[in-house]
Design a protein around this motif. Structure first.
Motif, PDB file in Angstrom:
ATOM      1  N   GLY A  43     -12.069   6.205  54.463  1.00 40.34           N
ATOM      2  CA  GLY A  43     -13.752   6.332  54.887  1.00 40.34           C
ATOM      3  C   GLY A  43     -14.027   6.946  54.155  1.00 40.34           C
ATOM      4  O   GLY A  43     -14.917   7.371  53.008  1.00 40.34           O
ATOM      5  N   ARG A  44     -16.181   6.654  54.614  1.00 40.15           N
ATOM      6  CA  ARG A  44     -17.345   7.254  54.266  1.00 40.15           C
ATOM      7  C   ARG A  44     -17.753   8.336  55.030  1.00 40.15           C
ATOM      8  O   ARG A  44     -18.776   8.175  54.871  1.00 40.15           O
ATOM      9  CB  ARG A  44     -18.064   5.744  53.615  1.00 40.15           C
ATOM     10  N   ASP A  45     -17.060   9.226  56.000  1.00 40.96           N
ATOM     11  CA  ASP A  45     -18.119  10.380  56.226  1.00 40.96           C
ATOM     12  C   ASP A  45     -17.843  11.439  55.858  1.00 40.96           C
ATOM     13  O   ASP A  45     -17.175  11.566  55.231  1.00 40.96           O
ATOM     14  CB  ASP A  45     -16.844  11.027  57.231  1.00 40.96           C
ATOM     15  N   HIS A  46     -19.614  11.446  56.010  1.00 38.87           N
ATOM     16  CA  HIS A  46     -20.295  12.873  54.538  1.00 38.87           C
ATOM     17  C   HIS A  46     -20.192  14.186  54.534  1.00 38.87           C
ATOM     18  O   HIS A  46     -20.184  14.612  53.852  1.00 38.87           O
ATOM     19  CB  HIS A  46     -21.842  12.367  54.457  1.00 38.87           C
ATOM     20  N   LEU A  47     -18.697  14.318  55.686  1.00 37.76           N
ATOM     21  CA  LEU A  47     -18.915  15.855  55.414  1.00 37.76           C
ATOM     22  C   LEU A  47     -17.699  15.650  55.846  1.00 37.76           C
ATOM     23  O   LEU A  47     -17.114  17.522  56.193  1.00 37.76           O
ATOM     24  CB  LEU A  47     -19.305  16.705  57.257  1.00 37.76           C
ATOM     25  N   ARG A  48     -16.766  14.780  55.534  1.00 36.09           N
ATOM     26  CA  ARG A  48     -15.639  14.833  55.674  1.00 36.09           C
ATOM     27  C   ARG A  48     -14.878  13.784  54.393  1.00 36.09           C
ATOM     28  O   ARG A  48     -14.237  13.563  54.481  1.00 36.09           O
ATOM     29  CB  ARG A  48     -14.617  14.615  56.776  1.00 36.09           C
ATOM     30  N   ASN A  49     -14.970  14.899  53.538  1.00 36.89           N
ATOM     31  CA  ASN A  49     -14.586  14.339  52.608  1.00 36.89           C
ATOM     32  C   ASN A  49     -14.089  15.242  51.415  1.00 36.89           C
ATOM     33  O   ASN A  49     -14.139  16.067  50.794  1.00 36.89           O
ATOM     34  CB  ASN A  49     -15.214  13.215  51.480  1.00 36.89           C
TER      35      ASN A  49
END
Ligand SMILES: Cc1cc2nc3c(=O)[nH]c(=O)nc-3n(C[C@H](O)[C@H](O)[C@H](O)COP(=O)(O)OP(=O)(O)OC[C@H]3O[C@@H](n4cnc5c(N)ncnc54)[C@H](O)[C@@H]3O)c2cc1C
Length: 541
Positions: A43-49
Motif C-alpha cells: 500500500g501507499r498509505d502515508h499514515l500507516r507505513n
C-alpha cells in the motif's frame, strides 16, 4: 531429523543464511512469523507505513498480537503496540526490514570494529572491540553488494576502507539537492559522493531498473527495483528445492538436549503448535526477538535462557540516534524523483577531536508531505491552520534535510528482558525494553548536527535550524547488539562465527551479534556477517 538446519526469521540475515546453506546442499527450514505479499500490495498509505506509523503500519507485525512492555527511566512501564513509539519495531514479513528499507548500503570503516582500542571506554559504557576486523568481512561485503545488488561509485568516498571490486551497478543520478549541497561541500572542503543504495539503477538480476516513483523508504517497492532478500536470496534458496519456507510461523522456543545441543524448535502455524527437529538451529529473528527466543528457551540446566549463564543476552541494545538539520533555499530544489537520497559525506565518521566516533551525513529520501509536517517545520511554526498550510505550500520544495546516524555508545543497562506477566496472542512471554544509550552519544550527536548546519549554511540556504538530540533507548529499525559476539563467554553471547557459547550447534546470525553498530546504517554489515558465518557453518557442519 526433519532438516539439517532450521533458520528462524526470513529477514536480512535469515534470507542469506537459508540460501547459502541450501546452495551448499543442506536441507533448510526457514520459518517467518510474517507474510509474503507480492511487492506493491503493502500500500501507499502515508499514515500507516514503516516510516510513519501514526495509525498502523504495512509490514508487520500484526498490531493486536505482538505487544511489548516499555520501561521509562524512572521505572514506570506500559504496554506498547508495534506501531507505537517505544516498541522499537523493524518489520515482520518475508525479507524482514529489507522489504521496506531505504536501502542505504554502507560498509563500516576499520575503526568501527575497534572502538574501545581507538577511543578508550567512556565510563559506564560497554564500548568494546569486535573479535573480527574489516579485513575479515571485506570479501563478504563484496558478496552482499554483488549478490543482492548495490548501486554506487567505488573510490569516490575518500575515507572508505579499501575494496577489491567496484559496485555492480552505477550510482543513482544526481538531483537539484545534490548540486546545491556539492556547492556547499566544496566551500567547506568536504569530500562528497553518491550514496550507495540497494537499488537497481539499471536492470540487474532479472529485475527491471527503479522507476524513481519515490515510494522507497517505509514501503515495499511498487516496481520491485529495490533489492532485499525477498527478491534475491530467498527465491534462490527456494529454487534449490532444498529450502522450505513457512510463513505465519511464530517460533515459540528452541529445544536443547541435556548436553546443550539444539535439537529443533516449536512454532505456531496459525494456532497449532508444531515441532520440527534439525541438526542445527540459526536464530535470525532480529536483535530484540532473537534475544527473546534465547531467554524463552530456558531449561533446568540453563534457567536464565540459552547462552545466558552470565546474564549477557539482551544487554547492549543499540541502534542509532539520528541527528541533522534543515535549511530553506530561495529556489525549489526538491524534484520528487525517487530515491531522493543522493549525496553523502563520511568526513565526520571518525577523526573528530574530543568526540568518540561520529557519523555520516546525507540528504534525505523523498519526504512524504505528512513527514514534512511532522519533522521539517521550523521551530515555533504551527503544524495546523492556514499559516501551516501556507508554509508547506511555499517551502515543501525548497527545504533540504541533511541527517545521519551517529555511532551509539552502548550501555549494558540498555536491555531486553522477559516480562514476568505479559504474554502475546500465543501465550509466549513478551519482551520488556529498558535503559538508555550512554550519555556520551549525545555529545557525538550534537557535534554532528552542528556539522549538518554548517553544510547547509555553506550551500546557500536562507535559514537553517536543528533540534537538540535526546537521550533514550535506541534500537528500532537499526536494532543491534543484544547477543554480542566475543571470545570471552562471560562478556559475550556468541563466538565470532555466531555460535552461542556452550551450545555447539546453536547460532545467532543477525544484527544481534554486532558489538558496536558503526556510524552507518547497518544492513550491509548484517548481510556480510550472514554470508561469512553461514559459509563457515556450511563448511563445518
Ligand atoms: C523503514 C526502514 C528503513 C530502513 N532503511 C535502512 C537503510 O537504508 N539502510 C540500512 O542499512 N538499514 C535500513 N533499515 C534497517 C534494516 O532493514 C535492518 O537493519 C535489517 O533488516 C535487520 O536485519 P536482521 O536480519 O537483523 O533482522 P530483520 O530483517 O528484522 O529480520 C528478522 C525477521 O525475523 C522474523 N521473526 C522475529 N521473531 C520471529 C519468531 N519468533 N518466529 C519467526 N520469525 C520471527 C521477523 O518477522 C523478521 O522478518 C531500515 C528498516 C526499516 C524498517
Amino acid at each position: 531429523m526433519d532438516y539439517d538446519v532450521i533458520v528462524i526469521g526470513a529477514g536480512a540475515a535469515g534470507g542469506i543464511v537459508a540460501c547459502v546453506l541450501a546452495e551448499a546442499g543442506r536441507r533448510v527450514l526457514l520459518l517467518e512469523r510474517g507474510g509474503d505479499e507480492p511487492s506493491g500490495v503493502s500500500g501507499r498509505d502515508h499514515l500507516r507505513n514503516q516510516r510513519l506509523s501514526i495509525y498502523g503500519h504495512n509490514a508487520g507485525p500484526e498490531l493486536a498480537d505482538h505487544p511489548r512492555v516499555a520501561v521509562t527511566s524512572d521505572g514506570r512501564s506500559w504496554l506498547v503496540s508495534p506501531h507505537e513509539l517505544g516498541y522499537q519495531n523493524n518489520a515482520a514479513c518475508v525479507g524482514g526490514g529489507t522489504r521496506v528499507y531505504g536501502g542505504m548500503a554502507w560498509r563500516f570503516m576499520p575503526q568501527d570494529f575497534r572502538m574501545a582500542s581507538t577511543y578508550g571506554v567512556p565510563e559506564g559504557s560497554s564500548l568494546a572491540d569486535w573479535p573480527i576486523g574489516y579485513d575479515d568481512l571485506e570479501p563478504f561485503y563484496e558478496r552482499a553488494e554483488w549478490e543482492i545488488g548495490v548501486a554506487g561509485s567505488a573510490g569516490a568516498d575518500k575515507f572508505a576502507a579499501p575494496r577489491k571490486r567496484p559496485y555492480p551497478l552505477p550510482p543513482v543520478e544526481s538531483n537539484p539537492e545534490r548540486v546545491v549541497l556539492e556547492r556547499g561541500a566544496a566551500a567547506l572542503g568536504l569530500n562528497t559522493f553518491p550514496v550507495p543504495l540497494l537499488i537497481n539503477t539499471i536492470p540487474y538480476n532479472g529485475r527491471a531498473a527503479c522507476e524513481r516513483c519515490g515510494m522507497c523508504v517505509g514501503f515495499a517497492c511498487p516496481t520491485d527495483g529495490k533489492n532485499g532478500t525477498q527478491n534475491t536470496m530467498i527465491p534462490r534458496a527456494l529454487g534449490t528445492g532444498r529450502c522450505k519456507l513457512i510463513t505465519g510461523a511464530m517460533v515459540q522456543r528452541i529445544h536443547t538436549d541435556e548436553r546443550g545441543h539444539a535439537s529443533g524448535v516449536s512454532f505456531f502455524a496459525g494456532d497449532k503448535l508444531q515441532t520440527c527437529m534439525a541438526g542445527a538451529v540459526v536464530c535470525s529473528a532480529g536483535a530484540i526477538e532473537s534475544a527473546r527466543l534465547l531467554m524463552n528457551s530456558a531449561t533446568t540446566s540453563h534457567p536464565r535462557g540459552l547462552g545466558n549463564d552470565f546474564d549477557q543476552v539482551g544487554r547492549h541494545l543499540q541502534g542509532h540516534i539520528y541527528t541533522g538539520a534543515f535549511g530553506v533555499m530561495e529556489e525549489p530544489v526538491f524534484d520528487g524523483l525517487g530515491p531522493g537520497v543522493s549525496i553523502a559525506t563520511t568526513r565526520f565518521n571518525h577523526h573528530n577531536e574530543g568526540i568518540v566516533g561520529g557519523g555520516l551525513l546525507a540528504n534525505e529520501f523523498i519526504k512524504l508531505p505528512a513527514i514534512f509536517v511532522k519533522w521539517a517545520m521550523p521551530p515555533g511554526m504551527s503544524r495546523w491552520g492556514l499559516a501551516a498550510k501556507r508554509y508547506v505550500k511555499e517551502n515543501f520544495r525548497r527545504t533540504i534535510h541533511v541527517q545521519g546516524p551517529i555511532q551509539d555508545i552502548p550501555s549494558a543497562d540498555a536491555r531486553v528482558t522477559i516480562d514476568p506477566f505479559v504474554r502475546d496472542r500465543w501465550g509466549i512471554p513478551v519482551v520488556r525494553l529498558s535503559g538508555t544509550t550512554h550519555p556520551e552519544s549525545i555529545r557525538t550527536a550534537d557535534f554532528l548536527r552542528r556539522r549538518a548546519e554548517e553544510w547547509l549554511a555553506a550551500s546557500g540556504t536562507k535559514r537553517v535550524w536543528s533540534y537538540p538530540p535526546r537521550l533514550g533507548l535506541s534500537g528500532g529499525q537499526h536494532q543491534a547488539g543484544t547477543c554480542r559476539m566475543g571470545d570471552d563467554p562471560r562478556a559475550s553471547v556468541t563466538d565470532s562465527w555466531g555460535r552461542v557459547h556452550g551450545h555447539s550447534n546453536l547460532f545467532v546470525m543477525d544484527g544481534s551479534i554486532h558489538v558496536t553498530n558503526g556510524g552507518f546504517n547497518p544492513v550491509l554489515t548484517i548481510m556480510a556477517l550472514a554470508f561469512r558465518n553461514a559459509i563457515h557453518l556450511a563448511e563445518t557442519m
